[in-house]
Design an enzyme around this catalytic site. Sequence first.
Site, mmCIF file in Angstrom:
data_model
loop_
_atom_site.group_PDB
_atom_site.id
_atom_site.type_symbol
_atom_site.label_atom_id
_atom_site.label_comp_id
_atom_site.label_asym_id
_atom_site.label_seq_id
_atom_site.Cartn_x
_atom_site.Cartn_y
_atom_site.Cartn_z
ATOM 1 N N VAL A 198 0.825 -1.112 -0.002
ATOM 2 C CA VAL A 198 0.078 0.079 0.089
ATOM 3 C C VAL A 198 0.943 1.318 -0.062
ATOM 4 O O VAL A 198 0.638 2.241 -0.813
ATOM 5 C CB VAL A 198 -0.974 0.016 1.185
ATOM 6 C CG1 VAL A 198 -1.600 1.402 1.045
ATOM 7 C CG2 VAL A 198 -2.047 -1.261 1.145
ATOM 8 N N GLU B 295 -1.986 -2.799 -7.634
ATOM 9 C CA GLU B 295 -2.708 -3.653 -6.713
ATOM 10 C C GLU B 295 -2.023 -3.566 -5.390
ATOM 11 O O GLU B 295 -0.765 -3.721 -5.459
ATOM 12 C CB GLU B 295 -2.534 -5.217 -7.155
ATOM 13 C CG GLU B 295 -3.015 -6.240 -6.250
ATOM 14 C CD GLU B 295 -2.698 -7.634 -6.586
ATOM 15 O OE1 GLU B 295 -2.384 -8.427 -5.858
ATOM 16 O OE2 GLU B 295 -2.697 -7.799 -7.669
ATOM 17 N N CYS C 273 -1.115 -12.798 -2.592
ATOM 18 C CA CYS C 273 -1.866 -11.694 -2.258
ATOM 19 C C CYS C 273 -3.453 -11.827 -1.968
ATOM 20 O O CYS C 273 -4.061 -10.970 -1.395
ATOM 21 C CB CYS C 273 -1.933 -10.724 -3.491
ATOM 22 S SG CYS C 273 -2.412 -11.879 -4.939
#
Length: 509
Positions: A223, A245, A282
């Site tokens: 992030v 992503e 993920c």
Amino acid sequence: MAAAPVWSVDPRTGKQREQVAVEATAEEVDAVVTAAHAARGFLADRTVRAAFLRSAAAGLDAAKDRLVEAADAETALGPVRLTGELARTVYQLRAFADIVDEGAFLDVIINHPDATATPPIPDLRRYKVPLGVVAVYSASNFPFAFSVAGGDTASALAAGNPVVVKAHPDHPALSELVAKVLRLAAAEHGIPEAVVGLVHGFQAGIELIGHPLVAAAGFTGSVRGGRALFDAAAARPVPIPFHGELGSLNPVLVTEAAATERAEEIGTGLAGSMTLGVGQFCVKPGLVLVPAGAAGDGLVKSLTDAVSNTDAGVLLDHRMRDNFVAGVAERAGLPDVETPVTPGAGGEHTVSAGFLTVPAARLGEEGVHDLLIEECFGPVTVVVRYEDRGEATAVLSRLPGNLTATVHVSAEEAAGEGLGAEILAELTPLAGRVLVNGWPTGVAVAPAQHHGGPYPATTSTSTSVGGTAIERWLRPVAYQGAPEALLPAELKDGNPLGLPRRFNGVLER
């Protein structure tokens, strides 16, 4: 100032293996991007483009032994896992070649003039064209499928765009080998090797996102890193699309009826999913809502038995290992958090899988337990025990966007009895892929696949897996009143390329 060397590192020992390259300077990034931009016209012919993708697939397949060996040396993911991932990557390239041949992705629409319409319709012809050079930021955890020849690269090339890949520091030697295979495949079809550029280094990644000839970017990672690049892409004098992503908790809700019906099966399945690839997927389930009481107790016991029998594993690098050990310790120290199987350091270079439990009431409102609804990369999950549906809903309402959300229901609930459909609807706003009675680890490369979700799972509504991933790298353009002789072949009335299209409102195939 001399450029910093780029080393291949063995995650099993933390020691450097060999110098692979040097970090690219701003001037070198500029040269790579400029060369890629100059090569874009060589991808214009769809027949050549499809042949290039198939040759790239064949080249990777032919070099699989060497590539898997190099990948395992740098990632410790193991030959079995890596062989399967490479096969998936090869398949994906071939699948995009088929999509290029078919041509439906061009979305051709032709409207002839209609003076009787209100307002009148002129001659309009619309299709999609490539954006330009695409910057691809490789992921650490999928050295084939989300790296140099992965989904971002394959879909961008299929759309007709050159790519410049920022290699991930966890597998620089493999990145060089894969880039060489792609460049040889390009040369085989008269395409300049510069159509696939490769740069190394943190600063090179920053230079890349700001280069004026870069038209879009794809990213898979954290992030923090992804948001920094996303903001940089938006802050450019000419902002560009950034398909990132970033992170995902991938919540799972187990109904009381499902836990009563098959507690052992669900617990064992959860253990396998959360520890797969040492928890570095993920779509690892990171938060699981389980009913309090006897039904949930049976599931937790099954999970405890299965996770306790899981061997310690090696994470992709020592930085990730340190973050995992610190992260699980901080979470385990929160009030009312228990550790039926304690996750953490398994040895000097390994980690042990485990899980935490916490009452749902602790997560139903903001407070000191907010850390438990943040992703922790590695083999750990948080089991949240809920007393009733209201507590479960309160927790779900606090979750950020996710790649996946899963519900386990009983046979009766699956048949439409009870709250199964209502729960499915409740999960839908949370994720891009909603699963029933399954586990999210494993993302099939299929036309209907969607690998994306609300922020922070991804920064766009697009997918990075499946045929529609190509749409990220195209833009529509419409010609109005253009004489037939001036139109591109894709938009001529006679359809010389035999493309699927919508012609005066009628879908033609």
